[in-house]
Design a protein around this motif. Structure first.
Motif, PDB file in Angstrom:
ATOM      1  N   ASN A 107       4.793   9.273   2.851  1.00 24.08           N
ATOM      2  CA  ASN A 107       5.153   8.829   1.495  1.00 24.08           C
ATOM      3  C   ASN A 107       4.140   7.770   1.056  1.00 24.08           C
ATOM      4  OD1 ASN A 107       6.111   7.634  -0.817  1.00 24.08           O
ATOM      5  ND2 ASN A 107       8.275   7.855  -0.244  1.00 24.08           N
ATOM      6  N   PRO A 108       3.011   8.192   0.471  1.00 18.96           N
ATOM      7  CA  PRO A 108       1.898   7.262   0.190  1.00 18.96           C
ATOM      8  C   PRO A 108       2.269   6.098  -0.726  1.00 18.96           C
ATOM      9  CG  PRO A 108       1.233   9.553  -0.154  1.00 18.96           C
ATOM     10  CD  PRO A 108       2.702   9.572   0.090  1.00 18.96           C
ATOM     11  N   LEU A 109       3.029   6.349  -1.780  1.00 16.94           N
ATOM     12  CA  LEU A 109       3.311   5.268  -2.730  1.00 16.94           C
ATOM     13  C   LEU A 109       4.227   4.219  -2.110  1.00 16.94           C
ATOM     14  CD1 LEU A 109       3.600   7.149  -6.152  1.00 16.94           C
ATOM     15  CD2 LEU A 109       1.606   6.086  -5.058  1.00 16.94           C
ATOM     16  N   ALA A 110       5.238   4.675  -1.337  1.00 14.12           N
ATOM     17  CA  ALA A 110       6.138   3.713  -0.683  1.00 14.12           C
ATOM     18  C   ALA A 110       5.356   2.887   0.335  1.00 14.12           C
ATOM     19  CB  ALA A 110       7.273   4.467   0.007  1.00 14.12           C
ATOM     20  N   THR A 111       4.456   3.548   1.062  1.00 12.52           N
ATOM     21  CA  THR A 111       3.649   2.826   2.054  1.00 12.52           C
ATOM     22  C   THR A 111       2.689   1.851   1.368  1.00 12.52           C
ATOM     23  OG1 THR A 111       3.770   4.785   3.473  1.00 12.52           O
ATOM     24  CG2 THR A 111       2.080   3.152   4.013  1.00 12.52           C
ATOM     25  N   TYR A 112       2.109   2.279   0.265  1.00  6.68           N
ATOM     26  CA  TYR A 112       1.181   1.397  -0.489  1.00  6.68           C
ATOM     27  C   TYR A 112       1.917   0.144  -0.949  1.00  6.68           C
ATOM     28  CZ  TYR A 112      -1.662  -0.367  -4.375  1.00  6.68           C
ATOM     29  OH  TYR A 112      -2.382  -1.192  -5.236  1.00  6.68           O
ATOM     30  N   ARG A 113       3.113   0.349  -1.524  1.00  2.34           N
ATOM     31  CA  ARG A 113       3.851  -0.813  -2.044  1.00  2.34           C
ATOM     32  C   ARG A 113       4.297  -1.724  -0.896  1.00  2.34           C
ATOM     33  NH1 ARG A 113       7.004   1.146  -7.611  1.00  2.34           N
ATOM     34  NH2 ARG A 113       5.071   1.893  -8.609  1.00  2.34           N
ATOM     35  N   ALA A 114       4.690  -1.092   0.220  1.00  3.52           N
ATOM     36  CA  ALA A 114       5.114  -1.900   1.376  1.00  3.52           C
ATOM     37  C   ALA A 114       3.939  -2.680   1.954  1.00  3.52           C
ATOM     38  CB  ALA A 114       5.721  -0.989   2.441  1.00  3.52           C
ATOM     39  N   SER A 115       2.719  -2.177   1.772  1.00  4.68           N
ATOM     40  CA  SER A 115       1.529  -2.842   2.359  1.00  4.68           C
ATOM     41  C   SER A 115       1.170  -4.125   1.620  1.00  4.68           C
ATOM     42  CB  SER A 115       0.325  -1.892   2.274  1.00  4.68           C
ATOM     43  OG  SER A 115      -0.164  -1.855   0.925  1.00  4.68           O
ATOM     44  N   GLN A 116       1.687  -4.314   0.420  1.00  3.95           N
ATOM     45  CA  GLN A 116       1.363  -5.505  -0.379  1.00  3.95           C
ATOM     46  C   GLN A 116      -0.146  -5.610  -0.662  1.00  3.95           C
ATOM     47  OE1 GLN A 116       3.833  -8.457  -1.013  1.00  3.95           O
ATOM     48  NE2 GLN A 116       4.929  -6.505  -1.202  1.00  3.95           N
ATOM     49  N   TYR A 117      -0.858  -4.448  -0.621  1.00  3.37           N
ATOM     50  CA  TYR A 117      -2.322  -4.469  -0.812  1.00  3.37           C
ATOM     51  C   TYR A 117      -2.689  -5.118  -2.147  1.00  3.37           C
ATOM     52  CZ  TYR A 117      -7.128  -2.829  -1.469  1.00  3.37           C
ATOM     53  OH  TYR A 117      -8.489  -2.794  -1.695  1.00  3.37           O
ATOM     54  N   ALA A 129     -10.887   3.384  -0.432  1.00  4.04           N
ATOM     55  CA  ALA A 129     -10.508   3.551   0.976  1.00  4.04           C
ATOM     56  C   ALA A 129      -8.985   3.605   1.116  1.00  4.04           C
ATOM     57  CB  ALA A 129     -11.080   2.400   1.800  1.00  4.04           C
ATOM     58  N   VAL A 130      -8.288   2.803   0.314  1.00  5.00           N
ATOM     59  CA  VAL A 130      -6.809   2.837   0.330  1.00  5.00           C
ATOM     60  C   VAL A 130      -6.332   4.213  -0.136  1.00  5.00           C
ATOM     61  CG1 VAL A 130      -4.718   1.909  -0.740  1.00  5.00           C
ATOM     62  CG2 VAL A 130      -6.601   0.365  -0.136  1.00  5.00           C
ATOM     63  N   ILE A 131      -6.945   4.706  -1.223  1.00  4.62           N
ATOM     64  CA  ILE A 131      -6.534   5.989  -1.805  1.00  4.62           C
ATOM     65  C   ILE A 131      -6.681   7.107  -0.770  1.00  4.62           C
ATOM     66  CG2 ILE A 131      -7.111   7.714  -3.586  1.00  4.62           C
ATOM     67  CD1 ILE A 131      -8.071   5.182  -5.278  1.00  4.62           C
ATOM     68  N   HIS A 132      -7.809   7.106  -0.048  1.00  2.82           N
ATOM     69  CA  HIS A 132      -8.026   8.167   0.955  1.00  2.82           C
ATOM     70  C   HIS A 132      -7.156   7.966   2.195  1.00  2.82           C
ATOM     71  CE1 HIS A 132      -9.693  11.440   3.100  1.00  2.82           C
ATOM     72  NE2 HIS A 132     -10.305  10.694   4.007  1.00  2.82           N
ATOM     73  N   GLN A 133      -7.010   6.692   2.618  1.00  2.00           N
ATOM     74  CA  GLN A 133      -6.218   6.437   3.835  1.00  2.00           C
ATOM     75  C   GLN A 133      -4.781   6.925   3.657  1.00  2.00           C
ATOM     76  OE1 GLN A 133      -6.074   2.295   5.032  1.00  2.00           O
ATOM     77  NE2 GLN A 133      -4.827   2.734   6.834  1.00  2.00           N
ATOM     78  N   LEU A 134      -4.235   6.772   2.450  1.00  2.00           N
ATOM     79  CA  LEU A 134      -2.830   7.135   2.227  1.00  2.00           C
ATOM     80  C   LEU A 134      -2.652   8.574   1.752  1.00  2.00           C
ATOM     81  CD1 LEU A 134      -1.530   3.822   0.582  1.00  2.00           C
ATOM     82  CD2 LEU A 134      -1.500   4.499   3.003  1.00  2.00           C
ATOM     83  N   SER A 135      -3.604   9.109   0.977  1.00  2.00           N
ATOM     84  CA  SER A 135      -3.449  10.482   0.456  1.00  2.00           C
ATOM     85  C   SER A 135      -4.048  11.524   1.410  1.00  2.00           C
ATOM     86  CB  SER A 135      -4.176  10.613  -0.893  1.00  2.00           C
ATOM     87  OG  SER A 135      -5.583  10.609  -0.684  1.00  2.00           O
ATOM     88  N   GLY A 136      -5.060  11.091   2.186  1.00  2.00           N
ATOM     89  CA  GLY A 136      -5.714  12.015   3.128  1.00  2.00           C
ATOM     90  C   GLY A 136      -6.593  13.059   2.463  1.00  2.00           C
ATOM     91  N   CYS A 137      -6.781  12.973   1.129  1.00  2.00           N
ATOM     92  CA  CYS A 137      -7.547  14.040   0.468  1.00  2.00           C
ATOM     93  C   CYS A 137      -8.494  13.519  -0.607  1.00  2.00           C
ATOM     94  CB  CYS A 137      -6.589  15.076  -0.122  1.00  2.00           C
ATOM     95  SG  CYS A 137      -5.488  14.413  -1.369  1.00  2.00           S
ATOM     96  N   ALA A 138      -9.026  12.303  -0.432  1.00  2.00           N
ATOM     97  CA  ALA A 138      -9.918  11.736  -1.457  1.00  2.00           C
ATOM     98  C   ALA A 138     -11.023  10.932  -0.775  1.00  2.00           C
ATOM     99  CB  ALA A 138      -9.113  10.844  -2.406  1.00  2.00           C
TER     100      ALA A 138
END
Ligand code: LRH
Ligand code: MN
Length: 430
Positions: A401-411, A85-94
């Protein structure tokens, strides 16, 4: 709908990046319009692009030498769904997950389906596994499965595949992928024709159990775990088996399953021509079945593969509807980051291939103008389509910017707390 990452974390990040994106998008749009290309039409194509994620790719992979688990690893298919779900939420294509059985078996499939539905995710091809012995298994697959000399072993393997179809139905899947490691390690150990005949009989028995609206995808692989011969070793054995088995039985191309320097894009063209291209397992490799991140080693090859796919789309090739999926092993990166990156790199190859001026290319091919034909492809490949991919994500409320957002999310850090390392099985490769 549930979100694995708070939507305001994503929108806060996008707000900071949107004006630069709009400017970059405008500049590229102007450049492309001079070539008669509508950037918004391309962006819609990018928004429509989707690639499935392998459930087994969300845990840290390893080799026969070692596996170095990361923190907050998913411990079961429910946590793998959250990571997807994280992968799709940030990439929009999975937006789809491909499960592997029995690694992802659950007691209550409706509970699992409700869980994935709550994140807006669907289930793509289901994968069977007759390359490992399960604890309670009657017959061993040491000497093969669908091609084993013992009918009892073959029947067990066939029964497993029909069971996987039943599990797939519960999840709303419509495709079965069959990869078997069957083969030999010593010259003389296996009779090639008899082994292939046994494979065809078993494949037909599985096909007979396939629902009418399903496809069955056969996956070839040059070697490993067998190191002298593999029954479905290359696209030749694969397409023969698919043709013998049935109309809805097609060939799946895992990029890492070919000898180095094999012209995979030409194999793709052949499979398309004979309506036997079922789909792909995208990854990259330098030596063997390295399962590295897609486009990380041979981005031009991946582009050339999509050049064949877009050409077929352009020619409205009958029977053309390949399934796209990643199949990677992440040994030294955060699997979520690699899967986000790889989904976008495959999407990038598709959008670059859409930039190929096919009329001009056909002219150069007709005139045997090799250099200009090659430059027509290279010209499209050299366009940096990043603003289109980012705009597609932005317009889908995914991350610019999916990777920057992912890292900022502390998921991952939060997962490390929520998923204390029980040291239990990780249900996946090694
Ligand atoms: C075989 C393969 C196959 C899967 C397995 C996990 O190498 O590519 O697609 O079943 O990896
Ligand atoms: Mn594969």
């Amino acid at each position: 709908m549930k979100y694995a990452i708070q939507p305001d974390v994503v929108s806060a990040h996008n707000d900071k990046l949107a004006s630069d994106l709009n400017r970059d998008f405008e500049v590229l749009g102007e450049q492309l319009s001079r070539k008669g290309v509508d950037i918004n039409a391309l962006t819609e194509k990018a928004q429509a692009f989707d690639i499935a994620v392998p459930s087994w790719g969300t845990g840290t992979g390893g080799t026969r030498f070692a596996r170095f688990p990361g923190v907050g690893e998913p411990r079961n298919i429910f946590e793998k769904v959250e990571d997807c779900a994280v992968i799709h939420q940030l990439s929009g294509c999975a937006s789809a997950i491909s499960p592997h059985f029995p690694w992802d078996v659950v007691d209550d499939f409706s509970e699992l389906k409700a869980h994935s539905d709550s994140y807006g995710l669907s289930w793509s091809s289901v994968n069977s596994n007759t390359f490992q012995d399960q604890p309670d298994q009657a017959q061993s697959y040491k000497y093969g499965s669908l091609t084993h000399t013992s009918a009892a072993v073959r029947e067990q393997a066939i029964a497993h595949n029909t069971q996987v179809i039943e599990w797939g139905k519960k999840l709303g899947s419509d495709t079965l992928t069959v990869w078997v490691g069957d083969g030999s390690n010593h010259p003389g150990q296996q009779h090639f024709q008899r082994a292939f005949e046994r494979y065809l009989d078993s494949a037909k028995a599985i096909y007979a159990a396939l629902p009418g609206d399903w496809e069955m995808h056969l996956e070839h692989k040059m070697f490993e775990p067998a190191f002298y011969s593999t029954v479905i070793q290359d696209w030749g054995s694969n397409i023969l088996a698919a043709m013998e088995t049935g109309e809805r039985c097609k060939s799946l191309v895992d990029l890492g399953h070919h000898a180095p320097n094999v012209n995979i894009e030409m194999i793709v063209s052949r499979l398309i021509q004979f309506k036997k291209l079922g789909g792909f397992h995208f990854n990259d490799s330098k030596y063997g079945d390295d399962d590295l991140d897609s486009g990380s080693i041979h981005p031009y090859q991946q582009f050339l593969i999509f050049n064949e796919l877009v050409d077929a789309e352009h020619r409205k090739q009958p029977g053309f509807s390949p399934a796209y999926m990643l199949d990677q092993s992440h040994n030294v990166t955060d699997p979520i980051e690699s899967l986000i990156n790889s989904a976008i790199e495959v999407q990038r190859s598709y959008i670059k291939a859409l930039l190929v001026d096919r009329t001009t290319l056909e002219g150069y091919q007709q005139d045997n103008d090799a250099l200009m034909a090659s430059n027509t492809l290279k010209g499209a490949f050299n366009v940096d389509v990043s603003p289109i991919l980012a705009m597609a994500r932005f317009r889908k409320n995914a991350a610019i910017n999916p990777l920057a957002t992912y890292r900022a999310s502390q998921y991952r850090e939060q997962a490390a707390v929520a998923r204390p390392d029980t040291g239990g099985s990780r249900s996946g490769i090694v």
